[in-house]
Motif scaffolding. Structure first.
Motif, PDB file in Angstrom:
ATOM      1  N   ALA A  12       0.640  -1.424   0.076  1.00 50.17           N
ATOM      2  CA  ALA A  12       0.078  -0.067  -0.255  1.00 50.17           C
ATOM      3  C   ALA A  12       0.756   1.297  -0.248  1.00 50.17           C
ATOM      4  CB  ALA A  12      -0.980  -0.185   1.360  1.00 50.17           C
ATOM      5  N   LEU A  13       1.797   1.074   1.069  1.00 48.92           N
ATOM      6  CA  LEU A  13       3.297   2.487   1.146  1.00 48.92           C
ATOM      7  C   LEU A  13       3.509   2.629  -0.369  1.00 48.92           C
ATOM      8  CD1 LEU A  13       4.391   1.449   4.071  1.00 48.92           C
ATOM      9  CD2 LEU A  13       2.578   3.451   3.752  1.00 48.92           C
ATOM     10  N   PHE A  26       1.304  10.203  -4.369  1.00 50.29           N
ATOM     11  CA  PHE A  26       0.127  10.303  -3.340  1.00 50.29           C
ATOM     12  C   PHE A  26       0.771  11.477  -2.113  1.00 50.29           C
ATOM     13  CE2 PHE A  26      -2.709   7.013  -3.823  1.00 50.29           C
ATOM     14  CZ  PHE A  26      -3.345   7.210  -5.582  1.00 50.29           C
ATOM     15  N   ASN A  27       0.370  11.958  -1.492  1.00 47.11           N
ATOM     16  CA  ASN A  27       0.817  12.412   0.063  1.00 47.11           C
ATOM     17  C   ASN A  27       0.929  10.880   0.839  1.00 47.11           C
ATOM     18  OD1 ASN A  27       0.123  15.062  -0.400  1.00 47.11           O
ATOM     19  ND2 ASN A  27      -1.760  15.155  -0.024  1.00 47.11           N
ATOM     20  N   PRO A  28       2.016  11.522   2.010  1.00 47.39           N
ATOM     21  CA  PRO A  28       2.792  10.913   2.746  1.00 47.39           C
ATOM     22  C   PRO A  28       1.128  10.280   3.242  1.00 47.39           C
ATOM     23  CG  PRO A  28       4.053  12.230   2.669  1.00 47.39           C
ATOM     24  CD  PRO A  28       2.882  12.791   2.399  1.00 47.39           C
ATOM     25  N   LEU A  29       1.147   8.198   3.340  1.00 47.50           N
ATOM     26  CA  LEU A  29       0.299   7.175   4.332  1.00 47.50           C
ATOM     27  C   LEU A  29       0.524   7.098   5.505  1.00 47.50           C
ATOM     28  CD1 LEU A  29      -0.815   6.088   0.863  1.00 47.50           C
ATOM     29  CD2 LEU A  29      -1.616   7.542   1.682  1.00 47.50           C
ATOM     30  N   THR A  30      -0.192   6.479   6.260  1.00 44.02           N
ATOM     31  CA  THR A  30      -0.243   5.699   7.207  1.00 44.02           C
ATOM     32  C   THR A  30      -1.478   4.606   6.931  1.00 44.02           C
ATOM     33  OG1 THR A  30       0.306   7.388   8.782  1.00 44.02           O
ATOM     34  CG2 THR A  30      -1.150   5.134   9.510  1.00 44.02           C
ATOM     35  N   VAL A  31      -1.301   3.188   7.290  1.00 43.62           N
ATOM     36  CA  VAL A  31      -1.855   2.081   6.988  1.00 43.62           C
ATOM     37  C   VAL A  31      -1.721   1.758   7.718  1.00 43.62           C
ATOM     38  CG1 VAL A  31      -2.214  -0.327   5.103  1.00 43.62           C
ATOM     39  CG2 VAL A  31      -0.213   2.402   4.607  1.00 43.62           C
ATOM     40  N   ALA A  32      -2.918   0.915   8.508  1.00 46.20           N
ATOM     41  CA  ALA A  32      -3.131  -0.150   9.421  1.00 46.20           C
ATOM     42  C   ALA A  32      -4.028  -1.291   9.386  1.00 46.20           C
ATOM     43  CB  ALA A  32      -3.978   0.735  10.780  1.00 46.20           C
ATOM     44  N   VAL A  33      -3.727  -2.714   9.100  1.00 49.04           N
ATOM     45  CA  VAL A  33      -4.265  -3.235   8.928  1.00 49.04           C
ATOM     46  C   VAL A  33      -4.514  -3.937  10.789  1.00 49.04           C
ATOM     47  CG1 VAL A  33      -3.638  -5.931   8.407  1.00 49.04           C
ATOM     48  CG2 VAL A  33      -2.934  -3.791   7.554  1.00 49.04           C
ATOM     49  N   LEU A  34      -6.096  -4.055  10.993  1.00 49.75           N
ATOM     50  CA  LEU A  34      -6.739  -5.119  11.729  1.00 49.75           C
ATOM     51  C   LEU A  34      -7.230  -6.268  11.523  1.00 49.75           C
ATOM     52  CD1 LEU A  34      -8.644  -2.023  12.791  1.00 49.75           C
ATOM     53  CD2 LEU A  34      -6.167  -2.316  13.520  1.00 49.75           C
ATOM     54  N   ASP A  35      -7.136  -6.917  12.564  1.00 51.74           N
ATOM     55  CA  ASP A  35      -7.498  -8.990  12.955  1.00 51.74           C
ATOM     56  C   ASP A  35      -9.205  -8.456  13.399  1.00 51.74           C
ATOM     57  OD1 ASP A  35      -8.185  -8.193  15.300  1.00 51.74           O
ATOM     58  OD2 ASP A  35      -6.870  -9.919  16.339  1.00 51.74           O
ATOM     59  N   PRO A  36     -10.144  -9.883  13.072  1.00 48.82           N
ATOM     60  CA  PRO A  36     -11.494  -9.652  13.156  1.00 48.82           C
ATOM     61  C   PRO A  36     -12.175  -8.555  14.771  1.00 48.82           C
ATOM     62  CG  PRO A  36     -10.947 -11.585  12.223  1.00 48.82           C
ATOM     63  CD  PRO A  36      -9.822 -10.445  12.313  1.00 48.82           C
ATOM     64  N   GLY A  37     -10.897  -8.951  15.086  1.00 41.41           N
ATOM     65  CA  GLY A  37     -12.156  -8.327  16.652  1.00 41.41           C
ATOM     66  C   GLY A  37     -11.147  -7.265  17.021  1.00 41.41           C
ATOM     67  N   ILE A  91      -4.872  -4.360  16.201  1.00 37.85           N
ATOM     68  CA  ILE A  91      -3.743  -3.805  15.387  1.00 37.85           C
ATOM     69  C   ILE A  91      -2.795  -5.545  14.847  1.00 37.85           C
ATOM     70  CG2 ILE A  91      -1.858  -2.335  14.506  1.00 37.85           C
ATOM     71  CD1 ILE A  91      -3.123  -0.584  16.745  1.00 37.85           C
ATOM     72  N   VAL A  92      -2.733  -5.366  13.889  1.00 36.98           N
ATOM     73  CA  VAL A  92      -1.259  -6.477  13.675  1.00 36.98           C
ATOM     74  C   VAL A  92      -0.361  -5.980  13.015  1.00 36.98           C
ATOM     75  CG1 VAL A  92      -1.405  -8.542  12.150  1.00 36.98           C
ATOM     76  CG2 VAL A  92      -3.648  -8.565  12.983  1.00 36.98           C
ATOM     77  N   ALA A  93      -0.512  -4.770  11.803  1.00 34.90           N
ATOM     78  CA  ALA A  93       0.395  -3.909  11.803  1.00 34.90           C
ATOM     79  C   ALA A  93       0.354  -2.180  11.483  1.00 34.90           C
ATOM     80  CB  ALA A  93       1.048  -4.448  10.685  1.00 34.90           C
ATOM     81  N   LEU A  94       0.917  -1.934  12.017  1.00 37.06           N
ATOM     82  CA  LEU A  94       0.912  -0.018  11.621  1.00 37.06           C
ATOM     83  C   LEU A  94       2.266   0.081  10.876  1.00 37.06           C
ATOM     84  CD1 LEU A  94      -1.045   2.220  11.798  1.00 37.06           C
ATOM     85  CD2 LEU A  94       0.116   2.457  14.109  1.00 37.06           C
ATOM     86  N   ALA A  95       2.002   0.866   9.191  1.00 34.42           N
ATOM     87  CA  ALA A  95       2.985   1.812   9.118  1.00 34.42           C
ATOM     88  C   ALA A  95       3.030   2.750   8.514  1.00 34.42           C
ATOM     89  CB  ALA A  95       3.697   1.104   7.724  1.00 34.42           C
ATOM     90  N   ARG A  96       3.978   4.154   8.943  1.00 30.91           N
ATOM     91  CA  ARG A  96       3.465   5.589   8.626  1.00 30.91           C
ATOM     92  C   ARG A  96       4.591   6.302   7.897  1.00 30.91           C
ATOM     93  NH1 ARG A  96       5.399   9.259  12.504  1.00 30.91           N
ATOM     94  NH2 ARG A  96       5.078  11.099  11.704  1.00 30.91           N
ATOM     95  N   GLN A  97       4.217   6.547   6.945  1.00 33.50           N
ATOM     96  CA  GLN A  97       5.931   7.009   5.816  1.00 33.50           C
ATOM     97  C   GLN A  97       5.661   8.170   6.481  1.00 33.50           C
ATOM     98  OE1 GLN A  97       3.232   6.965   1.776  1.00 33.50           O
ATOM     99  NE2 GLN A  97       5.611   5.868   1.019  1.00 33.50           N
ATOM    100  N   ASP A  98       7.396   8.989   6.372  1.00 32.82           N
ATOM    101  CA  ASP A  98       8.301  10.339   6.904  1.00 32.82           C
ATOM    102  C   ASP A  98       6.939  11.176   6.929  1.00 32.82           C
ATOM    103  OD1 ASP A  98       9.830   8.422   7.916  1.00 32.82           O
ATOM    104  OD2 ASP A  98      11.369   8.602   6.290  1.00 32.82           O
ATOM    105  N   GLY A  99       6.996  11.816   6.984  1.00 33.05           N
ATOM    106  CA  GLY A  99       5.644  13.306   6.535  1.00 33.05           C
ATOM    107  C   GLY A  99       4.709  12.728   7.230  1.00 33.05           C
TER     108      GLY A  99
END
Length: 144
Positions: A15-16, A24-35, A38-46
């Motif tokens: 995604a990043l 695109f502008n700098p992105l932040t991506v969160a991946v959650l399980d069904p409950g 947070i399983v993974a979280l990534a935030r681009q510089d800026g």
């Protein structure tokens, strides 16, 4: 069944990368399980410091209500007091704009959700879809 850490890391990286390739502008991506964990979280510089909360909110909302962001937006437009009440109950972790996407496997089983934020909402959603598809999984946005 739930999304794996490996799948979540693939989603965030892809995604990043997609966002960068599209300019695109700098992105932040969160991946959650069904409950909603947070399983993974990534935030681009800026990417702004509130972006992790927004990404989680986009993904959390679809899981909490069991409907796509588009359906949430329609419900919010039709009944703003309902949306405000639900958002308050959820501690603000429900957003009514594109960028929160269900993640399913090929058989249709729910594995979790992805939230992306940082650019225009439809661009955020496109990055989420690109990440999910890169992991070999199925994205459900409500636009299908």
């Amino acid at each position: 069944m739930t999304i794996t850490l490996e799948q979540a890391q693939t989603i965030t990286a892809a995604a990043l990368r997609y966002g960068t390739e599209q300019g695109f502008n700098p992105l932040t991506v969160a991946v959650l399980d069904p409950g909603g964990a947070i399983v993974a979280l990534a935030r681009q510089d800026g990417s702004g410091f509130l972006r992790p909360d927004l990404a989680v909110g986009k993904a959390s909302g679809v899981l909490a209500l069991g409907m796509t962001n588009r359906a949430i937006a329609a419900r919010a437009a039709d009944s703003p007091e309902f949306f405000t009440s639900v958002a308050n109950l959820a501690g603000g972790k429900i957003l009514s704009v594109p960028g929160g996407v269900f993640v399913k496997d090929a058989s249709g089983a729910l594995l979790g959700a992805v939230g992306v934020t940082g650019d225009a909402s439809l661009n955020d959603e496109a990055a989420a879809v690109a990440g999910i598809e890169a992991a070999g999984l199925v994205a459900v946005t409500g636009a299908e």
